[in-house]
Write a protein that holds these residues in place. Structure first.
Motif, PDB file in Angstrom:
ATOM      1  N   UNK A   1       0.827  -1.210   0.000  1.00 27.59           N
ATOM      2  CA  UNK A   1       0.000   0.000   0.000  1.00 27.59           C
ATOM      3  C   UNK A   1       0.862   1.260   0.000  1.00 27.59           C
ATOM      4  N   UNK A   2       2.118   1.124   0.399  1.00 27.48           N
ATOM      5  CA  UNK A   2       3.017   2.288   0.343  1.00 27.48           C
ATOM      6  C   UNK A   2       3.569   2.482  -1.067  1.00 27.48           C
TER       7      UNK A   2
ATOM      8  N   UNK B   1      -3.295   4.467   2.917  1.00 24.82           N
ATOM      9  CA  UNK B   1      -4.318   3.698   3.647  1.00 24.82           C
ATOM     10  C   UNK B   1      -3.785   3.362   5.034  1.00 24.82           C
TER      11      UNK B   1
ATOM     12  N   UNK C   1       3.213   7.268   8.580  1.00 26.10           N
ATOM     13  CA  UNK C   1       3.857   6.474   7.535  1.00 26.10           C
ATOM     14  C   UNK C   1       3.134   6.657   6.196  1.00 26.10           C
ATOM     15  N   UNK C   2       1.808   6.671   6.245  1.00 21.35           N
ATOM     16  CA  UNK C   2       1.048   6.869   5.007  1.00 21.35           C
ATOM     17  C   UNK C   2       1.229   8.296   4.490  1.00 21.35           C
TER      18      UNK C   2
ATOM     19  N   UNK D   1       4.296   9.526   2.257  1.00 24.11           N
ATOM     20  CA  UNK D   1       4.317   9.313   0.806  1.00 24.11           C
ATOM     21  C   UNK D   1       3.661  10.487   0.068  1.00 24.11           C
TER      22      UNK D   1
END
Lengths: 285, 244
Positions: free
Chosen positions: A191-192, B83, B151-152, B155
């Motif tokens: 998902x990253x 997500x 963390x999401x 990005x």
């Protein structure tokens, strides 16, 4: 057993902490005494009864001769260093080949399907053949091609035989580790925007390898023992050296010496593997 | 700047149809909450948007581009969509900082030294400055979930999806995670949440969609949907919650 479950009488009425502690202590002491007593009884029986056997004197002389033990020990220990050396260069090679085979079997790219097939065939074949057969086939077969020195050395091909066989088992261990990493970890990495390859390298493998350390420890212990199989194709390592002494002295004690030397290494290693396994089980619960 | 449009999205697992033609539009900067009973398809829908599950029919348009086309590179799409999962799914063998840096390092090829100032700002923004070098098992559930959000965010996604992110938390830790969501909303992040936190949905969402049996039965502003639900099943669901 009532004997073990009974810690004696307790005062009537409400119990204090001291009462309960005292009862628990009595119970503990009693089971310690019973365990010690039964162990001692068994030991005494062995020490007293075995020497009563009619052949004991002969067995004692040919297997447990103190003189022979002292005489052969230093040489056998030196011969064992060869086992250790063979072990030391085989173990890293096994880790690398085993991991590579495990990764082959996990390949998803259709162009690399042959790798997957190879991985499956490899593990099937080398897990299916007794180690000693592989040692014979590789150890005698490949030098039989008439290779020049040093390429006809039994050390090289004997080691290769061990590496081939053990890599198959270690690959299966790595694969079980890879499969034990939960799908949600892969999903989080994907998902990253990570590629499949990066997901494997940075997220799955580091966790998988850690989890299979105890299982691989057990393989290492087995490998250390199986190094002795190379004696059948030439190298004068401890088992072969013990055989030489047996013929020379007409006495089997050198084999007992060899067994003791192996145990000195394998018992601590086994205990350590058990400790790692127990710690891992604790961490997971 | 991101809009998300779902058109007739359907998804089955074997014989079970989990999404049965879902239509939903999310405008730029909007927070949309998906509510509904367990098994109503909320989580599956989010996983489909992120391409963790391929859909069977319909379209998923991100800024007007159909990202559900199987000939697209999923990695390129996933980096645009963040997500966060119910069970955090942090990488247990990495510190919080390493967890956050892994994506940008591998996907954008940035070095740790280059990333550190950026992620330090992120950790500070969500009250985690002193937790950067802790491992996940040294963090509380609420802290772990906030690290997962960071963390999401690292990005720099165009849109964020949240899959019941407070459901695995002890009640006293829910608040700190919801505060992060409020903060993101104030900053104009486009967000889709599957949630059971009705009072939060009511207070913070721009729109709420009620899912039942793989369909959006009704949607609207939270005040309308919670006060005067149009559909019989929505009323039943809400009154069941009120009684619980």
């Amino acid at each position: 057993m009532a004997l073990l479950e009974n810690g004696g009488a307790v005062p009537a009425g409400p119990l204090t902490k001291a009462d309960r502690d005292a009862y628990a202590r009595r119970l503990r002491n009693r089971s310690l005494a019973v365990a010690g007593g039964s162990t001692a009884a068994v030991l005494i029986a062995i020490v007293v009864l075995v020497p009563l056997a009619p052949g004991w004197e002969a067995v004692r002389r040919s297997f447990f001769s103190g003189e022979v033990f002292v005489e052969t020990f230093p040489t056998l220990l030196r011969a064992f260093m060869l086992d250790v050396a063979i072990f030391l260069w085989c173990a890293p090679a096994i880790a690398v080949v085993g991991l590579a085979i495990a990764l082959c079997r996990d390949v998803r790219n259709p162009a690399l399907y042959p790798l997957r097939l190879f991985g499956a065939l490899y593990t099937d074949i080398f897990r299916g053949i007794p180690v000693i057969l592989v040692v014979y086939l590789v150890g005698f077969g490949i030098p039989g091609l008439g290779l020049p020195r040093p390429w006809n050395s039994p050390y090289i091909w004997g080691s290769l035989a061990l590496i081939l066989t053990y890599s198959a088992y270690v690959a299966e261990i790595f694969r079980s580790g890879i499969e034990s990493v939960h799908q949600s970890q892969r999903n989080a990495a994907l998902s990253l925007g990570l590629s499949d390859r990066d997901t494997m390298r940075y997220v799955v493998l580091p966790q998988a390898i850690r989890r299979v350390v105890p299982a691989n420890m057990n393989m290492l212990i087995a490998l250390q023992k199986d190094v002795a199989l190379l004696s059948f194709i030439g190298p004068v390592e401890i088992f072969r050296q013990a055989g030489v002494y047996k013929s020379l002295l007409a006495n089997f004690t050198p084999y007992v010496v060899a067994a003791c030397i192996f145990l000195a290494i394998t018992i601590p290693a086994t205990r350590y593997a058990d400790y790692l396994m127990a710690r891992q089980a604790r961490e997971r619960s | 700047m991101a809009t998300l449009d779902l058109i007739g999205v359907s998804k089955s697992f074997g014989a079970t149809q989990v999404c049965r033609g879902i239509d939903l539009s999310v405008k730029d900067g909007e927070m949309v909450c998906l509510i509904g009973a367990s098994g109503s398809g909320k989580s599956t829908l989010l996983r489909c948007i992120n391409l963790l599950e391929p859909i069977d029919e319909g379209q998923i348009l991100l800024d007007g581009e159909d990202i559900s086309r199987p000939d697209l590179d999923p990695q390129g799409v996933r980096r645009r969509i963040g997500i966060v999962f119910q069970s955090f799914n942090l990488f247990p063998h990495m510190t919080a900082a390493e967890n956050v840096m892994l994506g940008p390092r591998r996907v954008y090829r940035r070095s740790r030294a280059d990333l550190l100032p950026d992620i330090t700002v992120l950790f500070e923004r969500f009250g985690l400055a002193d937790r950067m070098y802790h491992y996940p098992d040294q963090l509380s559930g609420g802290q772990q979930q906030r690290v997962a959000i960071v963390r999401a965010l690292a990005m720099r996604p165009e849109i964020m999806l949240f899959d019941e992110i407070t459901s695995a938390l002890d009640p006293e830790l829910v608040g700190e995670v919801l505060d992060v969501l409020r903060q993101l909303r104030a900053e104009g992040m486009t967000m889709v949440l599957a949630t059971h936190e009705m009072s939060f949905a009511r207070e913070a969402a721009d729109r709420v969609a009620f899912l039942h049996d793989g369909r959006v039965l009704e949607e609207g502003p939270p005040a309308q949907l919670f006060e005067t639900p149009r559909h019989e099943r929505t009323r039943a669901f809400l009154s069941r919650l009120a009684r619980a």
